[in-house]
Write a protein that holds these residues in place. Structure first.
Motif, PDB file in Angstrom:
ATOM      1  N   ASP A 106     -19.759  30.619  69.874  1.00  0.00           N
ATOM      2  CA  ASP A 106     -20.691  31.268  68.952  1.00  0.00           C
ATOM      3  C   ASP A 106     -21.520  30.238  68.193  1.00  0.00           C
ATOM      4  N   ILE A 107     -20.848  29.224  67.643  1.00  0.00           N
ATOM      5  CA  ILE A 107     -21.552  28.260  66.792  1.00  0.00           C
ATOM      6  C   ILE A 107     -20.834  26.918  66.814  1.00  0.00           C
ATOM      7  N   ASP A 109     -20.407  23.680  64.507  1.00  0.00           N
ATOM      8  CA  ASP A 109     -20.623  23.235  63.125  1.00  0.00           C
ATOM      9  C   ASP A 109     -20.304  21.729  63.083  1.00  0.00           C
ATOM     10  N   SER A 110     -19.101  21.352  62.679  1.00  0.00           N
ATOM     11  CA  SER A 110     -18.735  19.931  62.700  1.00  0.00           C
ATOM     12  C   SER A 110     -18.595  19.427  64.137  1.00  0.00           C
ATOM     13  N   GLY A 111     -18.237  20.339  65.037  1.00  0.00           N
ATOM     14  CA  GLY A 111     -18.009  19.961  66.429  1.00  0.00           C
ATOM     15  C   GLY A 111     -16.542  19.692  66.732  1.00  0.00           C
ATOM     16  N   ARG A 112     -15.699  19.751  65.702  1.00  0.00           N
ATOM     17  CA  ARG A 112     -14.275  19.416  65.867  1.00  0.00           C
ATOM     18  C   ARG A 112     -13.544  20.379  66.812  1.00  0.00           C
ATOM     19  N   THR A 113     -13.848  21.663  66.678  1.00  0.00           N
ATOM     20  CA  THR A 113     -13.175  22.664  67.516  1.00  0.00           C
ATOM     21  C   THR A 113     -13.494  22.408  68.993  1.00  0.00           C
ATOM     22  N   LEU A 164     -20.028  36.524  64.459  1.00  0.00           N
ATOM     23  CA  LEU A 164     -19.586  35.644  63.363  1.00  0.00           C
ATOM     24  C   LEU A 164     -19.140  36.465  62.169  1.00  0.00           C
ATOM     25  N   ASP A 165     -18.073  36.022  61.545  1.00  0.00           N
ATOM     26  CA  ASP A 165     -17.455  36.824  60.492  1.00  0.00           C
ATOM     27  C   ASP A 165     -17.594  36.209  59.107  1.00  0.00           C
TER      28      ASP A 165
HETATM   29  P1  IMP Z   1     -16.435  23.347  63.915  1.00  0.00           P
HETATM   30  O1  IMP Z   1     -15.097  22.976  64.462  1.00  0.00           O
HETATM   31  O2  IMP Z   1     -16.674  22.753  62.545  1.00  0.00           O
HETATM   32  O3  IMP Z   1     -17.580  23.060  64.868  1.00  0.00           O
HETATM   33  O4  IMP Z   1     -16.380  24.901  63.587  1.00  0.00           O
HETATM   34  C1  IMP Z   1     -16.719  25.880  64.500  1.00  0.00           C
HETATM   35  C2  IMP Z   1     -16.180  27.220  64.018  1.00  0.00           C
HETATM   36  O5  IMP Z   1     -16.357  27.401  62.604  1.00  0.00           O
HETATM   37  C3  IMP Z   1     -16.946  28.352  64.669  1.00  0.00           C
HETATM   38  O6  IMP Z   1     -16.385  28.716  65.919  1.00  0.00           O
HETATM   39  C4  IMP Z   1     -16.858  29.440  63.612  1.00  0.00           C
HETATM   40  O7  IMP Z   1     -15.681  30.203  63.771  1.00  0.00           O
HETATM   41  C5  IMP Z   1     -16.786  28.702  62.289  1.00  0.00           C
HETATM   42  N1  IMP Z   1     -18.110  28.658  61.623  1.00  0.00           N
HETATM   43  C6  IMP Z   1     -18.869  27.573  61.401  1.00  0.00           C
HETATM   44  N2  IMP Z   1     -19.996  27.866  60.751  1.00  0.00           N
HETATM   45  C7  IMP Z   1     -19.967  29.206  60.532  1.00  0.00           C
HETATM   46  C8  IMP Z   1     -20.888  30.135  59.902  1.00  0.00           C
HETATM   47  O8  IMP Z   1     -21.974  29.794  59.407  1.00  0.00           O
HETATM   48  N3  IMP Z   1     -20.485  31.439  59.888  1.00  0.00           N
HETATM   49  C9  IMP Z   1     -19.313  31.869  60.415  1.00  0.00           C
HETATM   50  N4  IMP Z   1     -18.432  31.041  61.023  1.00  0.00           N
HETATM   51  C10 IMP Z   1     -18.765  29.724  61.079  1.00  0.00           C
END
Ligand code: IMP
Ligand code: MG
Length: 190
Positions: A106-107, A109-113, A164-165
């Motif tokens: 879906d998205i 963000d940091s890219g860690r997931t 997204l929730d």
């Molecule tokens: P990352 O590991 O920081 O890239 O986080 C990715 C996950 O954070 C996504 O799969 C979402 O579940 C959640 N996330 C990040 N940004 C948003 C947002 O703006 N709205 C809702 N969920 C988010």
């Protein structure tokens, strides 16, 4: 506290349903063209956020493929920034060795997931491993992630809807909205 109507949390619509659907159709066309000579494509949706994107995207993919899902969580979920510690809640049902794998997110963000998921799935020796994300919050990237398909690059705002929730609610909305900062805090803190 029950979830209030989305209108109370919505600051503005960032991407309306029509733009979402038009872009997803383009992504599907591009993916179909890129994979036309690669058989054994499998789409892997990262739950739960990719649910709506996956179901719309696959309708536009004309090459034969199967789907599977994986559920992961980062420690400190609920906190705005993930810690980098990721845990599998539900693994794939099928092996992916020698298959062409496309991760559907879906998205980013940091890219860690995604960094964790890519390392995990890469170790299973797929024939290829690519990433398709609907949204890219590129300004917040902490690790380098190779992204092959991006729906929309978005600014550093908290978005909800279309998978997204906010605290597990509003995934059903057909558009991507930006949350009012004060509204989100009130709701989440109950
Ligand atoms: P990352 O590991 O920081 O890239 O986080 C990715 C996950 O954070 C996504 O799969 C979402 O579940 C959640 N996330 C990040 N940004 C948003 C947002 O703006 N709205 C809702 N969920 C988010
Ligand atoms: Mg979430």
């Amino acid at each position: 506290m029950p979830a209030p109507p989305y209108q109370e949390l919505l600051d503005y619509v960032l991407i309306d349903a029509e733009r979402l659907q038009a872009r997803i159709a383009e992504l599907g066309k591009q993916i179909s063209s890129d994979y036309q000579h690669d058989n054994d494509l499998i789409l892997i949706g990262i739950l739960k956020g990719s649910l709506l994107f996956m179901s719309d995207l696959m309708r536009h993919i004309t090459v034969a493929h199967t789907i599977d899902f994986m559920d992961v969580t980062s420690y400190g979920a609920g906190v705005r920034s993930s810690t980098g510690m990721v845990r599998i809640l539900m693994d794939l049902q099928v092996p992916i060795e020698k298959r062409n794998v496309l991760i559907v997110e879906d998205i980013i963000d940091s890219g860690r997931t995604l960094e964790y998921v890519l390392r995990l799935l890469g170790a299973r020796r797929p024939a290829s491993l690519r990433v398709c994300t609907l949204l890219d919050k590129f300004e917040r990237r902490e690790v380098i992630i190779p992204v092959d398909y991006t729906g929309f690059k978005i600014p550093n705002v908290f978005v909800f809807g279309y998978g997204l929730d906010i605290d597990e609610y509003y995934r059903n909305l057909p558009f991507i909205g930006v949350v009012k900062p004060e509204a989100a805090i009130n709701f989440i803190n109950g």
